[in-house]
Design a protein around this motif. Structure first.
Motif, short mmCIF file in Angstrom:
data_model
loop_
_atom_site.label_atom_id
_atom_site.label_comp_id
_atom_site.label_asym_id
_atom_site.label_seq_id
_atom_site.Cartn_x
_atom_site.Cartn_y
_atom_site.Cartn_z
N PRO A 1 -63.65 12.03 -17.62
CA PRO A 1 -62.26 12.52 -17.54
C PRO A 1 -61.42 11.80 -16.49
O PRO A 1 -60.22 11.59 -16.69
N LYS B 1 -61.16 10.21 -24.68
CA LYS B 1 -61.49 11.63 -24.92
C LYS B 1 -62.65 11.75 -25.88
O LYS B 1 -63.51 12.64 -25.73
N THR C 1 -60.28 8.59 -17.96
CA THR C 1 -59.18 8.84 -18.90
C THR C 1 -57.84 8.88 -18.15
O THR C 1 -56.86 8.26 -18.55
N GLU D 1 -65.71 11.20 -23.98
CA GLU D 1 -66.04 12.38 -23.17
C GLU D 1 -66.82 13.39 -23.99
O GLU D 1 -67.82 13.94 -23.54
#
Length: 315
Positions: free
Chosen positions: A234, A309, A237, A312
């Motif tokens: 994250p 994402k 990102t 993730e």
């Protein structure tokens, strides 16, 4: 015979009706509270962001010069001119895209490396965090002029004293070296900001997982690639999103270091739009370029967020 007066009363409310009224009142109060906190921010967002954007979309279909009260509607002529007769804008887009890829990779590698270093038990880590973050506090124009002096005067002096070819290169006078000069300054400025995000993510990693992996014989490289990086995806990102948008929108560093030169070889899209709108007084054409620029940046950032994402979720 005395007749007692009767008192008329309304219908007796049931427990369900009382609860329904209380629930409505609670919703009404919650809505008022929500509006009191969110309303001003939403109003400012609409006035400062959405309204100017919609006005920009309108002006992109006009030939307005930014000064005259007469606004002539030209339809898609501005967009046709951009795609058919504006090689400079295309070249600035190529430069900005190449710069974005180089700057994003380098600045995130440096920021993540700093974060790994400062996440260790160093006595001076708090001081080092401040030192690494300070370049981000300095304004872009001021930073650009400082590094312009370093490239032009400082490197030349060191090159004359040491006879090292690296310092003798025309850092801001040649197309290739000017490109890397801007990348170096951008990465130097933004890496400290990325470092802060990565440090916060690393501090959230459960140390018991790392200790258990070490007991199983995992090497430091295995810990980094198989445990640490998947757990802090994250943060990657967020950092990729920020650096992509910042690199695409570079203006102050670019204009203070090279001004787009030599011969417009390092001209970013932001500088091209600025010159078109405010120097050439073709506000409609400049706004059309900015709308296209917005669409491209939105596509890049959306694709990047979707990709990271997805990683993730897989991790």
């Amino acid at each position: 015979m005395r007749v007692e007066p009767t008192i008329k009363t309304g219908p007796v409310k049931t427990q369900a009706q009382i609860k329904a009224v209380s629930k409505k009142r609670f919703k009404y109060r919650s809505l008022l509270t929500y509006a009191a906190f969110v309303g001003p921010a939403l109003l400012f967002f609409l006035v400062i962001q959405i309204l100017p954007f919609l006005m920009g979309v309108y002006y992109s279909f006009t030939s307005w010069n930014g000064v005259s009260s007469v606004v002539e509607w030209v339809g898609f002529d501005n967009y046709k001119q951009i795609f058919t007769d504006d090689q400079t804008f295309f070249n600035s887009f190529v430069f900005t895209t190449k710069f974005m890829f180089a700057a994003v990779i380098i600045s995130n590698l440096i920021g993540f490396g700093f974060a790994l270093l400062l996440n260790a038990a160093l006595k001076t880590r708090n001081i080092l965090r401040t030192v690494f973050f300070i370049p981000n506090v300095i304004g872009g124009l001021l930073l650009g002029f400082i590094w312009q002096f370093i490239f032009v005067k400082g490197f030349a002096s060191v090159g004359n004293m040491t006879d090292i070819s690296f310092f003798k290169m025309p850092w801001l006078g040649d197309e290739k070296t000017a490109f890397w000069g801007i990348v170096i300054v951008f990465a130097w400025q933004i890496s400290g900001y990325m470092m802060v995000i990565y440090v916060a993510a690393l501090q959230g990693v459960d140390t018991s997982l790392l200790e258990a992996a070490r007991m199983d014989g995992a090497s430091n490289w295995t810990l980094l690639t198989k445990i640490i990086v998947p757990l802090i995806l994250p943060a990657f990102t967020i950092c990729f999103f920020l650096t992509i948008s910042m690199a695409f929108k570079i203006f102050d560093l670019n204009i203070s270091l090279t001004g787009g030169g030599p011969f417009n070889s390092t001209q970013s899209v932001a500088i091209n739009i600025y010159q078109e709108a405010f120097q050439n007084n073709r506000y409609g054409l400049g706004t059309a370029k900015s709308i296209l620029f917005f669409v491209v940046v939105a596509i890049f950032t959306t694709f990047q967020v979707m990709l990271t994402k997805k990683k993730e979720v897989e991790a």
